[in-house]
Design a protein around this motif. Sequence first.
Motif, mmCIF file in Angstrom:
data_model
loop_
_atom_site.group_PDB
_atom_site.id
_atom_site.type_symbol
_atom_site.label_atom_id
_atom_site.label_comp_id
_atom_site.label_asym_id
_atom_site.label_seq_id
_atom_site.Cartn_x
_atom_site.Cartn_y
_atom_site.Cartn_z
ATOM 1 N N VAL A 339 109.304 37.312 42.153
ATOM 2 C CA VAL A 339 109.084 38.252 41.054
ATOM 3 C C VAL A 339 107.837 37.786 40.313
ATOM 4 N N THR A 340 106.750 38.563 40.424
ATOM 5 C CA THR A 340 105.495 38.190 39.780
ATOM 6 C C THR A 340 105.419 38.849 38.404
ATOM 7 N N GLU A 341 104.268 38.748 37.779
ATOM 8 C CA GLU A 341 104.085 39.321 36.450
ATOM 9 C C GLU A 341 104.190 40.846 36.456
ATOM 10 N N ASP A 342 103.810 41.460 37.586
ATOM 11 C CA ASP A 342 103.747 42.922 37.580
ATOM 12 C C ASP A 342 104.397 43.587 38.792
ATOM 13 N N ALA A 343 105.144 42.801 39.627
ATOM 14 C CA ALA A 343 105.692 43.428 40.830
ATOM 15 C C ALA A 343 106.792 42.573 41.463
ATOM 16 N N PHE A 344 107.580 43.237 42.292
ATOM 17 C CA PHE A 344 108.498 42.549 43.197
ATOM 18 C C PHE A 344 107.784 42.356 44.536
ATOM 19 N N VAL A 369 119.731 49.627 40.992
ATOM 20 C CA VAL A 369 118.598 50.479 40.626
ATOM 21 C C VAL A 369 118.049 51.123 41.894
ATOM 22 N N LEU A 370 117.723 52.413 41.796
ATOM 23 C CA LEU A 370 117.200 53.172 42.926
ATOM 24 C C LEU A 370 115.707 53.420 42.752
ATOM 25 N N LEU A 371 114.972 53.263 43.832
ATOM 26 C CA LEU A 371 113.524 53.487 43.809
ATOM 27 C C LEU A 371 113.119 54.267 45.049
ATOM 28 N N ARG A 372 112.434 55.396 44.829
ATOM 29 C CA ARG A 372 111.885 56.151 45.949
ATOM 30 C C ARG A 372 110.419 55.767 46.128
ATOM 31 N N PRO A 399 105.179 47.476 42.693
ATOM 32 C CA PRO A 399 104.790 47.290 41.280
ATOM 33 C C PRO A 399 105.871 47.782 40.321
ATOM 34 N N PHE A 400 105.998 47.111 39.214
ATOM 35 C CA PHE A 400 106.963 47.532 38.189
ATOM 36 C C PHE A 400 106.630 48.916 37.655
ATOM 37 N N ALA A 401 105.352 49.326 37.781
ATOM 38 C CA ALA A 401 104.951 50.635 37.278
ATOM 39 C C ALA A 401 105.681 51.772 37.984
ATOM 40 N N LEU A 402 106.227 51.508 39.185
ATOM 41 C CA LEU A 402 106.971 52.537 39.902
ATOM 42 C C LEU A 402 108.313 52.846 39.252
ATOM 43 N N PHE A 403 108.829 51.904 38.465
ATOM 44 C CA PHE A 403 110.167 52.047 37.894
ATOM 45 C C PHE A 403 110.071 52.769 36.548
ATOM 46 N N ASP A 404 109.903 54.093 36.631
ATOM 47 C CA ASP A 404 109.582 54.853 35.428
ATOM 48 C C ASP A 404 110.775 55.100 34.514
ATOM 49 N N HIS A 405 111.992 54.774 34.951
ATOM 50 C CA HIS A 405 113.167 54.978 34.088
ATOM 51 C C HIS A 405 113.711 53.675 33.507
ATOM 52 N N GLU A 406 113.058 52.547 33.813
ATOM 53 C CA GLU A 406 113.643 51.249 33.471
ATOM 54 C C GLU A 406 112.885 50.556 32.355
ATOM 55 N N ASP A 407 113.626 49.735 31.605
ATOM 56 C CA ASP A 407 112.999 48.805 30.681
ATOM 57 C C ASP A 407 112.512 47.620 31.519
ATOM 58 N N LEU A 408 111.228 47.343 31.530
ATOM 59 C CA LEU A 408 110.674 46.376 32.478
ATOM 60 C C LEU A 408 111.148 44.948 32.224
ATOM 61 N N CYS A 485 115.123 66.216 48.036
ATOM 62 C CA CYS A 485 115.533 65.281 46.985
ATOM 63 C C CYS A 485 117.023 65.026 47.112
ATOM 64 N N CYS A 486 117.425 63.774 46.952
ATOM 65 C CA CYS A 486 118.846 63.443 47.080
ATOM 66 C C CYS A 486 119.617 63.729 45.798
ATOM 67 N N GLY A 487 118.910 64.027 44.706
ATOM 68 C CA GLY A 487 119.582 64.379 43.462
ATOM 69 C C GLY A 487 120.151 63.207 42.691
ATOM 70 N N LYS A 488 119.778 61.960 43.069
ATOM 71 C CA LYS A 488 120.324 60.792 42.384
ATOM 72 C C LYS A 488 119.501 60.374 41.174
ATOM 73 N N GLY A 489 118.364 61.015 40.982
ATOM 74 C CA GLY A 489 117.522 60.640 39.851
ATOM 75 C C GLY A 489 116.858 59.299 40.037
ATOM 76 N N CYS A 490 116.272 59.059 41.216
ATOM 77 C CA CYS A 490 115.683 57.764 41.537
ATOM 78 C C CYS A 490 114.402 57.513 40.749
ATOM 79 N N ASN A 491 114.129 56.249 40.473
ATOM 80 C CA ASN A 491 112.818 55.872 39.977
ATOM 81 C C ASN A 491 111.770 56.318 40.991
ATOM 82 N N GLY A 492 110.644 56.816 40.484
ATOM 83 C CA GLY A 492 109.522 57.140 41.352
ATOM 84 C C GLY A 492 109.598 58.457 42.075
#
Length: 532
Positions: A339-344, A369-372, A399-408, A485-492
Amino acid sequence: MAILYGADAVYLGTPDMSLRTKSEFSLEDVIEGVEFCHAHGRRAYLTLNLFSHNKDIPKLDEYIDTVRKVRPDGLIISDPGVFQYVRDRAPELPLHISTQANICSWLSVKFWQSQGAELVVLAREVSYPELVEIREKCPDIKLEAFVHGAMCMTYSGRCLLSNFMAERGANQGNCANSCRWNYGLKLRLKDGTREEIRITEENADLFEFLLEEGCRPGELMPIEEDDRGSYILNSRDLCIMPKLDEFLKIGVDSLKVEGRGKSEYYAAIVARAYRMAIDDYYADPENWDPKPYMRELEAVGNRGYTLAFHEGRLTNYAHDYEHTASLAQWEYAGVVTEVTEDAFLVEVKNKLEAGEVLEFVSPIARETVLLRVYDFERAKDGKRVNVVHGSNRTVIRLPFALFDHEDLDDLKARFPAFTVLRKERALTEEQWARVRFDKLTQSLEVSGKDNPTAYERRRDALVEQIGEGATDRRFKTNRVGTEGCCGKGCNGCLIFWQDDQYARAREVLLKRKQGEQLSRAEATALKLEKQA
């Protein structure tokens, strides 16, 4: 992985003196493993559970010296002679009795207790009523019971089928699983020639093949065979989760999950499911429900689940006559290596394609957590690609920037290194039919109800799909590649979350637990009309 995801103890073994003959552990690896367990406040047991031959005895003194260096929390043994030898020469070592010793009664438990054993692993064949009686009559010794894993068609490995068919000894840790092979029916004529019996649509209704056991005259057991053969000895996998509360009520000291030869993903997900189930039971035993944990166990490969000997005698539901391979609706996608400063940074374990939905499963947090992901950035050179293969140990950057629904800050805290990632697996229609059949047989077994009509309908549907042999695959959720869309409300997600038609649906989903889907009726009701 098992320790990080909730196991209290693990078994380790080198291939020379245990049933873990496929283990690649060196002595240095074992020492490192024991130190890792102790650093995390967990226990490590070493295995010495082969049935010894004369050639093995000269190795025992050297093995005992090695064990003293490793300093495990226990040594698990099955051979009475080996037990006595170790007890006399290393009385300081805690000794446990392996399930290979086939302990099925309180009398056997008391015998081993009198010999100095601190813990006994009961045979898989022990029923729950027997377990209750053993606990009552043996309150002063630790009891360990199997709750999850493959089942042996004979007494916990006391089998010579593998020796005969493949010259590999099950009691030496080399079982070839001959009981799970497919067997075909042949006809030998008087002149010595052999012919295959071909069952076709034209003659299938003219006859059937039946087995009759000598002590059960008139009780005829059908043998069904397809193009791949017949699987008359193939057991489903043990899963006690639906009855786990019964084990916890009577005070079983240790619950054993088979991990030998399993993947790190399997170890992580199964350990996590049982850890959550146990903790939740003790927190609120009256409202404990196995369903959420069963959904987790369906995410790892299995041959269909059974309670096996829990109620006593095996039922027809404990066997799978149509197939022998493990199957799962999910597969291992990767593992977080850093886990770096800005990404997995994630090491890819199976093929990833553009549009994949990755689920992050943490060793320290319950919520996933779900990420597309629409393309993948290779960590070594920054190149963006649409497909990544898992065979070459490629590391990708998410990048953490992909996780638009999460508190980083919360995201980084909840998903450390060794977080596993999984993804849905596309299955053939035959495999989906098998999933439905396996779920039905398990529900019938757990409920104790008999529904031959439903059983035959699902079985026949599976047999029909096997006959068709279709190879097209589909996902459970409604998506293919970057479309849908799978309808799960994924990040990204660039579809569901960017479409004005779903504005109301987004509001509803954001208030729900991560990953909880809308029903079809809800999705229809919440969808807005497109503006002209």
